[in-house]
Design a protein around this motif. Sequence first.
Motif, PDB file in Angstrom:
ATOM      1  N   ALA A  28      29.946 -13.770  40.634  1.00 20.08           N
ATOM      2  CA  ALA A  28      30.242 -13.145  39.338  1.00 20.08           C
ATOM      3  C   ALA A  28      29.193 -13.557  38.304  1.00 20.08           C
ATOM      4  N   THR A  29      28.810 -14.810  38.314  1.00 21.98           N
ATOM      5  CA  THR A  29      27.786 -15.285  37.375  1.00 21.98           C
ATOM      6  C   THR A  29      26.471 -14.567  37.637  1.00 21.98           C
ATOM      7  N   SER A  30      26.103 -14.491  38.912  1.00 16.61           N
ATOM      8  CA  SER A  30      24.832 -13.871  39.274  1.00 16.61           C
ATOM      9  C   SER A  30      24.805 -12.390  38.897  1.00 16.61           C
ATOM     10  N   ALA A  31      25.950 -11.698  39.083  1.00 17.40           N
ATOM     11  CA  ALA A  31      26.010 -10.259  38.794  1.00 17.40           C
ATOM     12  C   ALA A  31      26.450  -9.987  37.353  1.00 17.40           C
ATOM     13  N   GLN A  32      26.598 -11.059  36.559  1.00 11.37           N
ATOM     14  CA  GLN A  32      27.058 -10.950  35.165  1.00 11.37           C
ATOM     15  C   GLN A  32      28.326 -10.118  35.053  1.00 11.37           C
ATOM     16  N   THR A  33      29.325 -10.551  35.837  1.00 11.79           N
ATOM     17  CA  THR A  33      30.606  -9.855  35.797  1.00 11.79           C
ATOM     18  C   THR A  33      31.732 -10.881  35.935  1.00 11.79           C
ATOM     19  N   THR A  34      32.957 -10.392  36.140  1.00 11.59           N
ATOM     20  CA  THR A  34      34.108 -11.291  36.289  1.00 11.59           C
ATOM     21  C   THR A  34      34.709 -11.101  37.674  1.00 11.59           C
ATOM     22  N   VAL A  64      35.258 -16.842  58.336  1.00  8.07           N
ATOM     23  CA  VAL A  64      34.138 -17.009  57.405  1.00  8.07           C
ATOM     24  C   VAL A  64      33.716 -15.651  56.826  1.00  8.07           C
ATOM     25  N   GLY A  65      33.671 -14.629  57.685  1.00 10.81           N
ATOM     26  CA  GLY A  65      33.293 -13.299  57.215  1.00 10.81           C
ATOM     27  C   GLY A  65      34.325 -12.737  56.246  1.00 10.81           C
ATOM     28  N   ARG A  66      35.590 -12.986  56.527  1.00 11.90           N
ATOM     29  CA  ARG A  66      36.671 -12.509  55.653  1.00 11.90           C
ATOM     30  C   ARG A  66      36.556 -13.188  54.281  1.00 11.90           C
ATOM     31  N   ALA A  67      36.270 -14.494  54.306  1.00  7.51           N
ATOM     32  CA  ALA A  67      36.140 -15.251  53.055  1.00  7.51           C
ATOM     33  C   ALA A  67      34.958 -14.741  52.233  1.00  7.51           C
ATOM     34  N   THR A  68      33.852 -14.444  52.902  1.00  8.02           N
ATOM     35  CA  THR A  68      32.666 -13.926  52.206  1.00  8.02           C
ATOM     36  C   THR A  68      32.989 -12.578  51.567  1.00  8.02           C
ATOM     37  N   ASN A  69      33.617 -11.696  52.348  1.00 10.30           N
ATOM     38  CA  ASN A  69      33.978 -10.363  51.842  1.00 10.30           C
ATOM     39  C   ASN A  69      34.972 -10.441  50.697  1.00 10.30           C
ATOM     40  N   LEU A  70      35.919 -11.357  50.819  1.00  6.98           N
ATOM     41  CA  LEU A  70      36.947 -11.472  49.777  1.00  6.98           C
ATOM     42  C   LEU A  70      36.320 -11.899  48.455  1.00  6.98           C
ATOM     43  N   ALA A  71      35.350 -12.823  48.513  1.00  6.19           N
ATOM     44  CA  ALA A  71      34.667 -13.254  47.287  1.00  6.19           C
ATOM     45  C   ALA A  71      33.986 -12.054  46.625  1.00  6.19           C
ATOM     46  N   LEU A  72      33.358 -11.231  47.449  1.00  7.92           N
ATOM     47  CA  LEU A  72      32.659 -10.050  46.925  1.00  7.92           C
ATOM     48  C   LEU A  72      33.667  -9.047  46.347  1.00  7.92           C
ATOM     49  N   ALA A  73      34.735  -8.793  47.123  1.00  8.67           N
ATOM     50  CA  ALA A  73      35.729  -7.798  46.701  1.00  8.67           C
ATOM     51  C   ALA A  73      36.505  -8.238  45.462  1.00  8.67           C
ATOM     52  N   SER A  74      36.400  -9.529  45.108  1.00  4.01           N
ATOM     53  CA  SER A  74      37.114 -10.022  43.918  1.00  4.01           C
ATOM     54  C   SER A  74      36.386  -9.632  42.627  1.00  4.01           C
ATOM     55  N   LEU A  75      35.148  -9.131  42.736  1.00  2.00           N
ATOM     56  CA  LEU A  75      34.391  -8.760  41.531  1.00  2.00           C
ATOM     57  C   LEU A  75      35.011  -7.521  40.884  1.00  2.00           C
ATOM     58  N   ALA A  76      34.903  -7.469  39.568  1.00  8.04           N
ATOM     59  CA  ALA A  76      35.573  -6.417  38.779  1.00  8.04           C
ATOM     60  C   ALA A  76      35.117  -5.006  39.142  1.00  8.04           C
TER      61      ALA A  76
END
Length: 357
Positions: free
Chosen positions: A125-131, A300-312
């Motif tokens: 989120a920080t890197s993409a300037q989002t929440t 691990v793949g699910r965790a990576t995807n979930l972090a991404l999918a959590s972006l606004a």
Amino acid sequence: MKIVKVRLHPVSLQLKQPFVSSHETLTTRELTVVGLEDEIGMHGYGELEAFSRPFYTSEMQVTARWIITEVLADLVTDREFDQPEELYRRMDPVKDNQLAKAAVDSAVWDLYAKRQGQPLAQVLATSAQTTWQPDVPVGISVGIQSLAQTCQSVRQAQAANYGRIKLKVHGNTDLKRIAAVRKAFPTTKLCVDANGSLTPAAALATEIDALGLTMLEDPFARNAQQATANLQSQLQTDLCYDEPIESVADAVRAIRAGERRIISMKSSVLGDLTPALQLVAAHRTEGFPLWCGGMVEGGVGRATNLALASLAEFAFPGDLSATDRYFAYDYAQPEFQLRAGQLQVPRFSGNGVIPQF
Ligand code: OSB
Ligand code: MG
């Protein structure tokens, strides 16, 4: 920081039931976890999402493992870097091989987030300037099965509060099964993924619109761009691209060409989180709805995807079902449990799961 060691951990997860798509039938999910160690002894993990056979992508577990150990490992080891993007650029001389690069890149991001003591979602989120949100609504992808079994799966998915239900379909005649499901569930929001198995036909657009779908994913083979644009122009239903999106440029081109209105992002197919964040940025300027696709990931793949999918920026629930939708056991802990149709982003630093080998 720098990477001092790259390790590969092959794992094999047994599916509770075969998962059938128009490409193949999965009974076992063979995966590889890429483990990176840095100069202070910390570890980062990424998952290699290639399948065992080249039906969905040309990369396979066996070829991508070779690319990682023989080529990529050397490019990323013993190089000082501050940001994951810098290390990603080190892999640029290697043509294609996105799934292999993605496995390395997501491990780099995990390590980078751990070094900062922050959840991966926060760092993205920080890197993409989002929440980002800690509770992420998710969807389920239902494989090809009989009409009775499909109806049963839809019922179960509703009972579990999945926020999006996607049905796999194989070929034009199989749309009759979807029409029967629609009859049984007149008001349920349904999506369909044809994995490129439909063929252009005179009444196809009318038949699809009659299904009242939220979207239809990948109607035709990936090189059938003109046929897809023609179909989209005849349809009320929104088309979504998954398989043809191997780069940010692919997504922008297809949106501008009117081939479809929605993009399903598979970060591993893009080469992982670094290009995925670029697609998030493209979504902001081009305005297309975006959601997060899945590859029957392990922990691990699910965790990576979930972090991404959590972006606004993600507009629809992703193909990110609970661990127990596919597997009785996962090699990484904690497993992901569905609560009120949502998965919780782990609160720990990095991607938030610990693989046990
Ligand atoms: O086309 O979206 C796809 C699984 C494997 C390969 C391709 C696809 C899928 C899915 C399932 O639809 C997504 C998931 O639950 O991981
Ligand atoms: Mg798909």
